[in-house]
Design an enzyme around this catalytic site. Structure first.
Site, mmCIF file in Angstrom:
data_model
loop_
_atom_site.group_PDB
_atom_site.id
_atom_site.type_symbol
_atom_site.label_atom_id
_atom_site.label_comp_id
_atom_site.label_asym_id
_atom_site.label_seq_id
_atom_site.Cartn_x
_atom_site.Cartn_y
_atom_site.Cartn_z
ATOM 1 C CE LYS A 45 19.952 75.679 49.459
ATOM 2 N NZ LYS A 45 20.648 75.680 50.794
ATOM 3 C CG HIS A 100 27.752 70.540 46.406
ATOM 4 N ND1 HIS A 100 26.550 69.895 46.596
ATOM 5 C CD2 HIS A 100 27.833 71.484 47.386
ATOM 6 C CE1 HIS A 100 25.934 70.423 47.644
ATOM 7 N NE2 HIS A 100 26.690 71.366 48.148
ATOM 8 C CB SER A 130 15.981 75.781 47.515
ATOM 9 O OG SER A 130 16.684 75.530 48.694
HETATM 10 P P1 A3P Z 1 14.057 74.663 50.762
HETATM 11 O O1 A3P Z 1 14.917 75.881 50.665
HETATM 12 O O2 A3P Z 1 13.196 74.479 49.544
HETATM 13 O O3 A3P Z 1 13.274 74.580 52.033
HETATM 14 P P2 A3P Z 1 20.841 71.396 50.646
HETATM 15 O O4 A3P Z 1 20.956 70.736 51.960
HETATM 16 O O5 A3P Z 1 21.270 70.544 49.489
HETATM 17 O O6 A3P Z 1 21.476 72.751 50.645
HETATM 18 O O7 A3P Z 1 19.271 71.604 50.375
HETATM 19 C C1 A3P Z 1 18.528 72.452 51.206
HETATM 20 C C2 A3P Z 1 17.057 72.205 50.934
HETATM 21 O O8 A3P Z 1 16.693 70.917 51.480
HETATM 22 C C3 A3P Z 1 16.171 73.239 51.613
HETATM 23 O O9 A3P Z 1 15.031 73.378 50.764
HETATM 24 C C4 A3P Z 1 15.846 72.521 52.912
HETATM 25 O O10 A3P Z 1 14.712 73.026 53.589
HETATM 26 C C5 A3P Z 1 15.616 71.111 52.385
HETATM 27 N N1 A3P Z 1 15.639 70.084 53.445
HETATM 28 C C6 A3P Z 1 16.602 69.793 54.331
HETATM 29 N N2 A3P Z 1 16.205 68.830 55.186
HETATM 30 C C7 A3P Z 1 14.950 68.494 54.811
HETATM 31 C C8 A3P Z 1 13.968 67.571 55.323
HETATM 32 N N3 A3P Z 1 14.202 66.809 56.385
HETATM 33 N N4 A3P Z 1 12.770 67.498 54.696
HETATM 34 C C9 A3P Z 1 12.499 68.275 53.619
HETATM 35 N N5 A3P Z 1 13.382 69.169 53.101
HETATM 36 C C10 A3P Z 1 14.578 69.282 53.701
#
Ligand code: A3P
Length: 288
Positions: A45, A100, A130
């Site tokens: 996340k 991870h 998140s």
């Molecule tokens: P949120 O749940 O706070 O929106 P991961 O990919 O490591 O699982 O992380 C997911 C988080 O990264 C989510 O956060 C997601 O919305 C955010 N995310 C993915 N792409 C993004 C982008 N282009 N800009 C901003 N946040 C992004």
């Protein structure tokens, strides 16, 4: 107690059974890392999916075809997950992967290679929020309970990939020298172009100004949210229920302020500070 129907325990760390197996973890351990491999390492996340969008674009001169036709998990696979073994042999070098894993659990050949690493960190309060929403929508993870209950699990490391603090500390204390670039999710939000230039420098590559503009534009939250190859809408609803929460949910910094009570904030801040004490690691959000 961990729900062993949902998780395996790998060197003391919970990993979801849906995407990990004895075989996949064995493949990860024995993997032959090439000198031109590129890893983006994250605690879950923290921006993994974002990096799965960015890296192929930087490696192919900003051509959008790959990110518009291949799902993120196949274009930049997780080395430790079950799909890796069927994909990584077919990906042309330089290969981009995500992981991870904490530093000490990287494959043996990684340490003797020249492979590069981009380590992305995010404010743990936003990681927690998140992750809380992700646990609600993902049937392969434990029910999170209340935010307060989930916080206790998070701080105890009783969540996938263990404690945030252990992960961050492991990757901040490496012998990798200039093989590793540290970036934050917040840097990416504030100045994506600047971060992309730093990544290109690490990789010894260049992109024309036009191509860079195209990548920056494509990788905005708004645009990635509509990319079916990246927004997890291809995953069946019984595995990820987008009606409960989108995978690309808010994409902002500071959403924790909409969720944390003052008591939760005090507890969380004190617990993280205690774990980070003596580590000489500081982050911009420590002052918030
Ligand atoms: P949120 O749940 O706070 O929106 P991961 O990919 O490591 O699982 O992380 C997911 C988080 O990264 C989510 O956060 C997601 O919305 C955010 N995310 C993915 N792409 C993004 C982008 N282009 N800009 C901003 N946040 C992004």
């Amino acid at each position: 107690m961990a729900n062993t129907d949902l998780y395996m325990i790998y060197h003391g760390i919970l990993v979801p059974r849906i995407s990990h197996s004895e075989e996949s973890l064995n493949y990860h351990e024995k993997f032959t890392v090439k000198d031109d491999d590129i890893f983006s390492v994250t605690y879950p996340k923290s921006g993994t999916t974002w990096m799965q969008e960015i890296l192929p674009l930087l490696l192919n001169g900003g051509d959008l075809t790959v990110v518009q036709t291949i799902p993120n998990w196949d274009r930049v696979p997780w080395l430790e997950e079950t799909r890796a073994s069927s994909i990584l042999d077919k990906i042309p070098s330089p290969r981009a992967m995500v992981s991870h894993m904490p530093y000490h659990l990287m494959p043996q050949t990684f340490f003797n290679s020249k492979a590069k690493v981009i380590y992305v960190t995010r404010n743990p309060k936003d990681v927690l929020v998140s992750s809380f929403h992700f646990h609600k929508m993902a049937s392969f993870l434990d029910e999170p309970g209340t935010l307060e209950e989930f916080t206790d699990k998070f701080l105890a490391g009783n969540v996938f990939f263990g404690k945030w603090t252990d992960h961050v500390k492991s990757w901040q204390n490496t012998d990798l020298g200039d093989r590793i670039l540290y970036i934050t999710y917040e840097d990416m939000l504030q100045d994506l172009r600047g971060v992309l230039v730093r990544i290109l420098t690490l990789l010894g590559r260049q992109l024309s100004a036009d191509a860079l503009d195209r990548v920056v534009d494509h990788c905005t939250f708004k645009n990635m949210k509509t990319n079916t190859m990246s927004n997890y809408s291809l995953v069946p609803q019984n595995i990820m229920d987008c009606k409960k929460s989108s995978f690309l949910r808010k994409g902002i910094a500071g959403d924790w302020k909409n969720h944390f009570s003052p008591e939760l904030d005090a507890k969380f801040t004190a617990a993280i500070q205690e774990e980070m004490n003596g580590s000489n690691i500081s982050f911009p959000w420590d002052e918030e």
